[in-house]
Scaffold this active site. Structure first.
Site, short mmCIF file in Angstrom:
data_model
loop_
_atom_site.label_atom_id
_atom_site.label_comp_id
_atom_site.label_asym_id
_atom_site.label_seq_id
_atom_site.Cartn_x
_atom_site.Cartn_y
_atom_site.Cartn_z
N THR A 113 0.83 -1.22 0.00
CA THR A 113 0.00 0.00 0.00
C THR A 113 0.87 1.27 0.00
O THR A 113 2.01 1.25 0.49
CB THR A 113 -0.89 -0.01 1.27
OG1 THR A 113 -1.41 1.29 1.49
CG2 THR A 113 -0.11 -0.40 2.52
N ASP A 114 0.29 2.35 -0.50
CA ASP A 114 1.02 3.63 -0.46
C ASP A 114 1.20 4.13 0.98
O ASP A 114 2.01 5.01 1.24
CB ASP A 114 0.32 4.70 -1.31
CG ASP A 114 -1.12 4.99 -0.90
OD1 ASP A 114 -1.62 4.35 0.03
OD2 ASP A 114 -1.74 5.89 -1.53
N GLU A 115 0.43 3.53 1.92
CA GLU A 115 0.51 4.01 3.30
C GLU A 115 1.87 3.73 3.93
O GLU A 115 2.21 4.30 4.96
CB GLU A 115 -0.61 3.40 4.15
CG GLU A 115 -1.97 3.80 3.62
CD GLU A 115 -3.12 3.53 4.58
OE1 GLU A 115 -2.91 3.57 5.80
OE2 GLU A 115 -4.23 3.30 4.08
N TYR A 168 -1.30 -0.46 11.23
CA TYR A 168 -1.56 -1.11 9.93
C TYR A 168 -0.41 -0.85 8.96
O TYR A 168 0.18 -1.79 8.42
CB TYR A 168 -2.87 -0.59 9.33
CG TYR A 168 -3.02 -0.89 7.85
CD1 TYR A 168 -3.16 -2.19 7.38
CD2 TYR A 168 -2.99 0.15 6.89
CE1 TYR A 168 -3.27 -2.46 6.02
CE2 TYR A 168 -3.10 -0.12 5.53
CZ TYR A 168 -3.24 -1.43 5.10
OH TYR A 168 -3.33 -1.70 3.75
N LYS A 180 2.42 -3.42 7.27
CA LYS A 180 2.60 -3.61 5.83
C LYS A 180 4.04 -3.28 5.42
O LYS A 180 4.64 -3.95 4.59
CB LYS A 180 1.62 -2.73 5.04
CG LYS A 180 0.16 -3.10 5.18
CD LYS A 180 -0.20 -4.47 4.62
CE LYS A 180 -0.16 -4.53 3.11
NZ LYS A 180 -0.60 -5.86 2.60
N ARG A 206 -6.75 11.59 -0.48
CA ARG A 206 -6.40 10.23 -0.90
C ARG A 206 -6.41 10.20 -2.42
O ARG A 206 -7.16 10.93 -3.06
CB ARG A 206 -7.41 9.20 -0.35
CG ARG A 206 -7.52 9.20 1.19
CD ARG A 206 -6.26 8.66 1.82
NE ARG A 206 -6.29 8.61 3.27
CZ ARG A 206 -5.74 9.53 4.09
NH1 ARG A 206 -5.17 10.60 3.60
NH2 ARG A 206 -5.77 9.37 5.39
N1 LIG Z 1 -8.31 -1.38 0.02
C1 LIG Z 1 -7.39 -0.55 -0.43
O1 LIG Z 1 -7.68 0.59 -0.78
C2 LIG Z 1 -5.94 -1.02 -0.52
C3 LIG Z 1 -5.02 -0.17 -1.13
C4 LIG Z 1 -3.70 -0.61 -1.28
C5 LIG Z 1 -3.34 -1.85 -0.82
N2 LIG Z 1 -4.25 -2.64 -0.21
C6 LIG Z 1 -3.82 -3.97 0.24
O2 LIG Z 1 -4.53 -4.91 -0.56
C7 LIG Z 1 -4.78 -6.10 0.19
C8 LIG Z 1 -6.25 -6.42 0.14
O3 LIG Z 1 -6.98 -5.31 0.68
P1 LIG Z 1 -8.56 -5.36 0.77
O4 LIG Z 1 -9.02 -3.96 0.86
O5 LIG Z 1 -9.10 -6.24 -0.28
O6 LIG Z 1 -8.73 -6.07 2.19
P2 LIG Z 1 -9.99 -6.79 2.83
O7 LIG Z 1 -9.92 -6.48 4.27
O8 LIG Z 1 -11.24 -6.46 2.07
O9 LIG Z 1 -9.71 -8.34 2.58
C9 LIG Z 1 -8.72 -9.04 3.27
C10 LIG Z 1 -8.96 -10.53 3.05
O10 LIG Z 1 -7.89 -11.24 3.71
C11 LIG Z 1 -8.45 -12.30 4.46
N3 LIG Z 1 -7.56 -12.58 5.60
C12 LIG Z 1 -7.32 -11.77 6.66
N4 LIG Z 1 -6.47 -12.37 7.50
C13 LIG Z 1 -6.14 -13.58 6.95
C14 LIG Z 1 -5.30 -14.63 7.35
N5 LIG Z 1 -4.62 -14.59 8.49
N6 LIG Z 1 -5.20 -15.71 6.53
C15 LIG Z 1 -5.91 -15.77 5.37
N7 LIG Z 1 -6.74 -14.80 4.96
C16 LIG Z 1 -6.85 -13.71 5.75
C17 LIG Z 1 -9.82 -11.81 4.90
O11 LIG Z 1 -10.69 -12.87 5.25
C18 LIG Z 1 -10.27 -11.04 3.66
O12 LIG Z 1 -10.91 -11.91 2.75
C19 LIG Z 1 -4.26 -5.83 1.60
O13 LIG Z 1 -3.00 -6.43 1.71
C20 LIG Z 1 -4.13 -4.32 1.66
O14 LIG Z 1 -3.09 -3.95 2.52
C21 LIG Z 1 -5.56 -2.26 -0.05
#
Ligand SMILES: NC(=O)c1ccc[n+]([C@@H]2O[C@H](COP(=O)([O-])OP(=O)(O)OC[C@H]3O[C@@H](n4cnc5c(N)ncnc54)[C@H](O)[C@@H]3O)[C@@H](O)[C@H]2O)c1
Length: 356
Positions: free
Chosen positions: A136-138, A164, A168, A228
């Site tokens: 993530t950009d964070e 968080y 990451k 954002r």
């Molecule tokens: N949402 C955003 O805007 C964004 C932006 C940049 C990066 N990201 C990154 O992208 C990834 C996905 O983000 P998201 O928004 O889809 O998240 P989300 O919270 O919607 O989904 C996370 C998924 O991971 C699963 N999970 C959590 N802990 C687990 C574990 N211990 N073992 C197996 N599965 C597990 C959950 O059940 C869920 O299905 C993350 O790594 C996040 O850091 C998200």
């Protein structure tokens, strides 16, 4: 290791961790459409953020398999790798909500750091063509609002603000270390804020949509001026697919839409679209350590891999709002039960600020 397209055709079996969550599920849909010959295995613990019903359109497909598993469960992960011998792992699995990390950092450290190392250990043990870490950009921290000339580049120092983002960033460092120490073919992508279908309604855009639809107050942290950089989720999925195909092992790629918006303007836009009054907006006590501005420079992935976002924000946000209107059942199921307690915990005690 060099990857070209002819080699890539050999890469067939992809483990997508966290595929029952927001971006992971969108990635599975994208990959199954774009590469119908691939086998996709979704590994997900199904935490509060994971929803099997999201995957119902692919659950019966012969080239798709769902495995309920915690990425921290070393024995379970090794067993899966031994049985499936995946070619590629794309790690979306994470605890992903900043507010929850402020309340309880431990689970973030376990899943986001330890879980990532377990997956990479499995990759070392059983061999892999690529381990891709979705970051993530964070991890870059934040930028001041009065310096619109500043952007995050891939070599911008990591400077995190929340448990968080720290978890990451720690995972990113580990991924780099496994690449260098064990020659694991790793790549990392750092993306800006995503929006689109299937996002859990604790995050800004779906939260505001569902509350506005119910004529409930719209809680905006602080002055709402935080910025954002928003990207439509499918554009993120395309970028990851491209990195798997053409990206170089050992490299980091920033992904962003050059689409900066103040939080308050997003909320107003949602009100406008749904024909709801701004009087629903309520400024509440700010999030602790709230980052002011994120802004990604996606020049590298554009120049080296030819990626460009395809969905303009004005189109993506309309599609997203319409999706939530058309799929009420999906989010209504989610916000019943436990989610209500969570909402009270997060917003119940926040002071309402005196703002227009
Ligand atoms: N949402 C955003 O805007 C964004 C932006 C940049 C990066 N990201 C990154 O992208 C990834 C996905 O983000 P998201 O928004 O889809 O998240 P989300 O919270 O919607 O989904 C996370 C998924 O991971 C699963 N999970 C959590 N802990 C687990 C574990 N211990 N073992 C197996 N599965 C597990 C959950 O059940 C869920 O299905 C993350 O790594 C996040 O850091 C998200």
């Amino acid at each position: 290791m060099k990857y070209d397209f002819s080699q890539w055709r050999l890469i067939m079996k992809v483990i997508v961790t966290g595929g029952a969550g927001f971006i992971g599920s969108n990635f599975i849909f994208y990959m199954m459409k774009k590469h119908p010959d691939y086998e996709i295995i979704c590994l997900d613990k199904l935490t509060y953020a994971g929803n099997l019903s999201t995957l119902k359109s692919v659950l019966d497909k012969p080239n798709f398999k769902f495995v309920k598993l915690d990425i921290c469960d070393r024995d379970g992960v090794y067993k899966l790798f031994e049985e499936e011998k995946p070619d590629v792992v794309v790690n979306f699995a994470a605890e992903s909500h900043v507010d929850r990390s402020i309340e309880n950092p431990t689970i973030f450290l376990e899943t986001n750091i330890i879980g990532t190392s377990v997956l990479m250990d499995a990759c070392r043990k059983y061999g892999i063509k690529r381990f891709h870490q979705v970051s993530t950009d964070e991890v870059y921290g934040d930028l001041p609002l009065d310096r619109p000339d500043l952007f995050f580049h891939e070599d911008t120092p990591l400077h995190t603000s929340s448990p968080y983002s720290s978890s990451k960033a720690s995972a990113d460092l580990l991924v780099g270390a496994y690449g260098r120490t064990y020659n694991l073919p790793v790549t990392i992508s750092r993306c800006s804020n995503n929006y689109g279908p299937y996002q859990f309604p604790e995050k800004l855009i779906p939260l505001m949509i569902q509350r506005a639809l119910n004529n409930e107050k719209l809680p905006v942290y602080g002055d709402g001026e935080n910025v954002r950089d928003w990207l439509y989720v499918e554009d993120h999925c395309k970028a990851i697919d491209l990195i798997l195909e053409k990206g170089k092992a050992g490299e980091i790629y920033n992904i962003g839409g050059h689409n900066e918006m103040h939080n308050i303007d997003i909320v107003k836009l949602i009100c406008d679209y749904l024909d709801k009054p701004y009087s629903l907006i309520e400024h509440v006590t700010d999030r602790k350590g709230h980052d002011r501005r994120y802004a990604i420079d996606p020049d590298k992935i554009h120049k080296e891999l030819g990626w460009l976002p395809e969905t303009m924000f004005k189109d993506g946000i309309k599609k997203t709002i319409q999706w939530y209107l058309d799929n009420k059942e999906w989010w209504e199921n989610i916000i019943s039960g436990d989610y209500q307690n969570y909402y009270k915990e997060m917003y119940g005690d926040r002071k309402v600020l005196d703002k227009d």
